[in-house]
Design an enzyme around this catalytic site. Structure first.
Site, PDB file in Angstrom:
ATOM      1  N   TYR A 169       0.843  -1.199   0.000  1.00 33.22           N
ATOM      2  CA  TYR A 169       0.000   0.000   0.000  1.00 33.22           C
ATOM      3  C   TYR A 169       0.885   1.258   0.000  1.00 33.22           C
ATOM      4  O   TYR A 169       2.100   1.181  -0.116  1.00 33.22           O
ATOM      5  CB  TYR A 169      -0.941  -0.031   1.206  1.00 33.22           C
ATOM      6  CG  TYR A 169      -1.935  -1.179   1.162  1.00 33.22           C
ATOM      7  CD1 TYR A 169      -2.967  -1.193   0.224  1.00 33.22           C
ATOM      8  CD2 TYR A 169      -1.839  -2.253   2.048  1.00 33.22           C
ATOM      9  CE1 TYR A 169      -3.886  -2.250   0.179  1.00 33.22           C
ATOM     10  CE2 TYR A 169      -2.752  -3.306   2.009  1.00 33.22           C
ATOM     11  CZ  TYR A 169      -3.772  -3.298   1.074  1.00 33.22           C
ATOM     12  OH  TYR A 169      -4.670  -4.336   1.023  1.00 33.22           O
ATOM     13  N   ARG A 216       2.743  -1.770  11.080  1.00 30.84           N
ATOM     14  CA  ARG A 216       2.818  -3.030  10.326  1.00 30.84           C
ATOM     15  C   ARG A 216       3.929  -2.885   9.300  1.00 30.84           C
ATOM     16  O   ARG A 216       3.847  -2.065   8.369  1.00 30.84           O
ATOM     17  CB  ARG A 216       1.479  -3.313   9.649  1.00 30.84           C
ATOM     18  CG  ARG A 216       1.484  -4.570   8.827  1.00 30.84           C
ATOM     19  CD  ARG A 216       0.455  -5.550   9.333  1.00 30.84           C
ATOM     20  NE  ARG A 216       0.305  -6.695   8.447  1.00 30.84           N
ATOM     21  CZ  ARG A 216       0.325  -7.952   8.861  1.00 30.84           C
ATOM     22  NH1 ARG A 216       0.497  -8.236  10.139  1.00 30.84           N
ATOM     23  NH2 ARG A 216       0.167  -8.936   8.024  1.00 30.84           N
ATOM     24  N   HIS A 254       0.765  -7.386  -2.408  1.00 32.04           N
ATOM     25  CA  HIS A 254      -0.345  -8.099  -3.046  1.00 32.04           C
ATOM     26  C   HIS A 254       0.000  -8.491  -4.482  1.00 32.04           C
ATOM     27  O   HIS A 254      -0.617  -9.389  -5.039  1.00 32.04           O
ATOM     28  CB  HIS A 254      -1.621  -7.263  -3.006  1.00 32.04           C
ATOM     29  CG  HIS A 254      -2.193  -7.151  -1.624  1.00 32.04           C
ATOM     30  ND1 HIS A 254      -2.285  -8.224  -0.770  1.00 32.04           N
ATOM     31  CD2 HIS A 254      -2.678  -6.098  -0.933  1.00 32.04           C
ATOM     32  CE1 HIS A 254      -2.818  -7.836   0.383  1.00 32.04           C
ATOM     33  NE2 HIS A 254      -3.040  -6.546   0.308  1.00 32.04           N
ATOM     34  N   ARG A 290      -0.025 -17.885   8.068  1.00 34.31           N
ATOM     35  CA  ARG A 290      -0.097 -19.353   8.163  1.00 34.31           C
ATOM     36  C   ARG A 290       0.275 -19.870   9.558  1.00 34.31           C
ATOM     37  O   ARG A 290       0.987 -20.866   9.695  1.00 34.31           O
ATOM     38  CB  ARG A 290       0.752 -20.023   7.090  1.00 34.31           C
ATOM     39  CG  ARG A 290       0.133 -19.959   5.723  1.00 34.31           C
ATOM     40  CD  ARG A 290      -1.143 -20.778   5.581  1.00 34.31           C
ATOM     41  NE  ARG A 290      -0.892 -22.193   5.394  1.00 34.31           N
ATOM     42  CZ  ARG A 290      -1.577 -23.145   6.032  1.00 34.31           C
ATOM     43  NH1 ARG A 290      -2.517 -22.843   6.922  1.00 34.31           N
ATOM     44  NH2 ARG A 290      -1.329 -24.411   5.779  1.00 34.31           N
ATOM     45  N   GLN A 341     -11.946 -18.919   0.860  1.00 33.50           N
ATOM     46  CA  GLN A 341     -13.187 -18.883   0.066  1.00 33.50           C
ATOM     47  C   GLN A 341     -14.260 -17.953   0.624  1.00 33.50           C
ATOM     48  O   GLN A 341     -14.997 -17.355  -0.141  1.00 33.50           O
ATOM     49  CB  GLN A 341     -13.755 -20.299  -0.066  1.00 33.50           C
ATOM     50  CG  GLN A 341     -12.985 -21.136  -1.058  1.00 33.50           C
ATOM     51  CD  GLN A 341     -13.586 -22.528  -1.204  1.00 33.50           C
ATOM     52  OE1 GLN A 341     -14.772 -22.688  -1.335  1.00 33.50           O
ATOM     53  NE2 GLN A 341     -12.745 -23.530  -1.145  1.00 33.50           N
ATOM     54  N   VAL A 450     -28.157 -45.493   7.110  1.00 38.20           N
ATOM     55  CA  VAL A 450     -29.474 -45.547   7.725  1.00 38.20           C
ATOM     56  C   VAL A 450     -30.555 -45.424   6.658  1.00 38.20           C
ATOM     57  O   VAL A 450     -30.437 -44.630   5.729  1.00 38.20           O
ATOM     58  CB  VAL A 450     -29.598 -44.453   8.804  1.00 38.20           C
ATOM     59  CG1 VAL A 450     -29.619 -43.081   8.195  1.00 38.20           C
ATOM     60  CG2 VAL A 450     -30.810 -44.645   9.670  1.00 38.20           C
TER      61      VAL A 450
END
Ligand code: NAP
Ligand code: SF4
Length: 664
Positions: A169, A216, A254, A290, A341, A450
């Site tokens: 950014y 950040r 990105h 992660r 997703q 079942v």
């Protein structure tokens, strides 16, 4: 190690604030930032995470100026009249015992609107618009705007600010020679390029007083023309000196062509980049990317790679992440499977985010936590993820639930997916769900197909049918040839493919099967070193040949992989390309004989010799039980693939199951 001694649960001082533990809920755009009228929904979302133990929460990004917004809609905090709307968020989080920072994010050339600005007029490869170059006067005003937003945020009750300085950014764009071609005092040397972020940090420090100031920082740029490791260490030290209390490490821009958060990335793959910064500064440093399991977080903390752990998606998957560690039930944490997703892909397609494995996320207001007024006997038929979600929600509200699964194990398509490289976490998610079912008092009967009689005998008040799908069989001459196999046999390992493979159907499953067969079935989780070599991190790319010769086919025209996830599909497409998988579109399937599969493409006939032909031709609903029950006049709730196989989709299946289970 007792739960209380977990490194996760140890308090830490950040600036003038003591945090009760090491877990930060990192910033994530929810899609609600532009909708103050829905801030009550956002407040409930954050408050649940504060109640669940997150020591510190960071909001999605708010822009300091109109030009800095992410999309062509509001999403700024720049005026006094915007403050009161935020109080509903800060008050809810404080009432839940938490703390929350507002993230200031100026999107720079990543904004999706025509009025974007940047240090130089350099177009981003992921945006069609060229940014306008900021004038020196505008740069000064932008610094002031950061301070203004910070002041307004403190008035709104936030506990501090996170300055977004990574991921490509505006601040990254000032720092990198890739995007900063200026010849004035804001460009050129590293000191000049860092003038903008350091001015911002100083101005924000002054605006927030003793509240927390987090910066950040891009610990690893993963692009050409980004900061080197030495530059990054220099910047971290300069940011500390300028007044930051906390450094949160971000990874990649990105526009990087290296995966940074997808399932293809090993757990804590970027820990060394965080460690490098931590060793260079005196303020606490947060690791991210992660890290979705408590033991991974604990290892990072105890090995000294980081002082805190920032998780965004895992807190979507489970608001109670920290409480479950504290209560010695970390094995019941609902695992984020890094699918993107329902979170990132929702955001990129203009929807409010949620979570595939936790459809309550950001929709908390739609679900009830109250015990059911009347306890019912509930039968759920089908132990795939839709049935599990239904059983869990119903069980938690106090109903007496029995979940039937015909196979030996619950998990359905999720368990199959766990065999695919990069989807190993799906298996962990199922293990956790099994334990959560147990804790919710759901009786799980596996190995029991079942039937209608048994269901009637058990006299359920409510029956939920989540019998899923059957793979669509191939219907051409020779389809019963022993070389023709369904994808389930490949995924569950009951059939080993030969050296020459043809895959019929190129949806998500066709692509996944191609990756599995190209990688080899017994590859196991990729190590961090293998991942770095594969994607050329800190070294040249090392590509391995495919284990088999693979051809993918589809009948439709156009490129392969268009239906794959928006933020992850490119990785799968790249992997198959690197493996040299052949792809043929507009194929007409004619017949299978001793020579192989005969296809017609345009006016040309081709024979594809094959040892194995894997059918990945979509699904049909497995709904015979539901039809039988309905024919007898019994009302059933139909969810997931059994209801609509056409778009078999775990996100929809889990949501439907959860909603039905919660509303009984
Ligand atoms: P899918 O995405 O609907 O793909 C089915 C494929 O079968 C299509 O390529 C279609 O292509 C072909 N097909 C359809 N009818 C056929 C027929 N009668 N004969 C031959 N071919 C036929 O379904 P899926 O691959 O089974 O995936 C199921 C769901 O899981 C999807 O929602 C998918 O998005 C999701 N999923 C996603 C991923 C991922 O994003 N990585 C991975 C796995 C699963 P043509 O019509 O062009 O032949
Ligand atoms: Fe994780 Fe997928 Fe949920 Fe996103 S949608 S939080 S990636 S499980």
């Amino acid at each position: 190690m007792s739960a209380a001694s977990s490194p996760i649960l140890q308090p830490i001082r950040v600036g003038k604030t003591t945090l009760p533990n090491r877990m930060v809920m990192g910033s994530m755009h929810t899609g609600l930032e532009c909708h103050p009228e829905r801030f009550d929904q956002l407040a409930r979302f954050y408050a649940d995470r504060a109640r669940g133990g997150a020591a510190l929460i960071v909001t999605g990004g708010f822009a300091p100026t109109y030009a800095g917004r992410m999309k062509d809609e509001p999403g700024t905090l720049e005026r006094a009249d915007q403050v009161s709307a935020h109080r509903v968020i800060t008050e809810a989080v404080h009432a839940a015992g938490g703390r929350i920072l507002l993230q200031i994010l100026h999107a720079g050339r990543y904004g999706y609107h025509p009025a974007i600005v940047a240090p130089s007029a350099v177009k981003s490869p992921i945006n069609r618009d060229v940014p306008r170059e900021l004038t020196p006067a505008e740069i000064g005003k932008t610094v002031d705007a950061y301070a203004n937003t910070a002041r307004l945020a403190i008035q709104a009750g936030y506990d501090g600010i996170e300055v977004m300085g990574s991921e490509g950014y505006l601040i990254s764009e000032f720092l990198a020679v890739r995007t900063n071609f200026r010849e004035d005092e804001w460009g050129g040397s590293l000191e000049n390029r860092a003038r903008f972020p350091l001015s911002v940090v100083r101005a924000v420090r002054e605006a927030v007083g003793e509240k927390i100031l987090c910066y950040r920082i891009s610990a690893l740029e993963l692009i050409e023309g980004g900061l080197s490791d030495d530059d990054t260490v220099w910047l971290a030290q300069a940011v500390e000196k300028a007044g930051a209390d906390l450094l949160s490490t971000g990874i990649g821009w990105h526009e990087s062509t290296v995966p940074t958060i997808a399932g293809a990335v090993p757990h804590a793959a970027f820990a060394n980049a965080t460690r490098r910064i931590k060793e260079a500064v005196g303020i606490p440093v947060t690791a991210s990317n992660r890290i979705n399991l408590p033991d991974v977080a604990e290892h990072l903390l105890s090995s000294g790679a980081a002082d805190l752990i920032s998780m965004a998606r895992p807190f979507l998957a489970d608001a109670d992440f920290v409480n479950k560690v504290r209560d010695a039930r970390p094995d019941q944490i609902n695992i984020c499977i890094a699918c993107n997703q329902a979170c990132l892909d929702h955001y990129f397609t203009g929807q409010v985010i949620s979570c595939l494995v936790n459809p309550r996320a950001a929709r908390e207001v739609e679900f009830s936590d109250e015990p059911a007024a009347q306890t019912k006997r509930v039968g759920v038929v089908g132990g795939g993820v839709a049935g599990i979600a239904a059983a869990l929600e119903a069980g938690r509200r106090g109903h007496a639930v029995t979940l039937y699964e015909g196979g030996r194990e619950i998990g359905g398509q999720f368990s199959l997916a766990a065999h695919i490289p990069g989807k190993e976490d799906y298996g962990l998610a199922i293990e956790s769900l099994r334990r959560q079912l147990d804790a919710a008092g759901v009786e799980v009967r596996t190995g029991q197909r079942v039937g209608i009689e048994a269901l009637s005998r058990d006299n359920y008040d409510e029956v939920i049918v989540s019998t899923g799908i059957d793979p669509r069989p191939l219907d051409i001459p020779g389809a019963n040839d022993p070389r023709v196999v369904g994808y389930t046999s490949i995924l569950d390992g009951s059939v080993t493919a030969g050296n020459r493979v043809v895959i019929i159907g190129a949806g998500g499953i066709g692509h996944d099967v191609a990756l599995l067969l190209a990688t080899g079935e017994h590859a196991g989780r990729q190590s961090v070193e293998q991942f770095e070599q594969r994607w050329g991190i800190g070294t040249g790319k090392t590509l391995h040949p495919a284990k088999r010769s693979i051809t993918m086919l589809k009948r439709s025209a156009g490129p392969f992989g268009r239906t794959l996830g928006k933020s992850t599909g490119w990785i799968l497409r790249q992997e198959l390309k690197d493996f040299g998988v052949r792809q043929i579109a507009e194929a007409q399937y004619l017949k299978i004989d001793a020579e192989g599969l005969h296809i017609a493409v345009s006016d040309r006939i081709e024979v594809l010799p094959a040892d194995t032909i894997v059918v990945c031709a979509g699904q049909v609903s497995a709904r015979s039980l539901a039809d039988e029950l309905e024919a007898r006049g019994q009302s059933v709730h139909l969810v997931g693939g059994a209801k609509l196989a056409g778009e078999l989709d775990a996100k929809r299946a889990i949501y439907e199951g959860a909603v039905i289970g919660n509303r009984l």
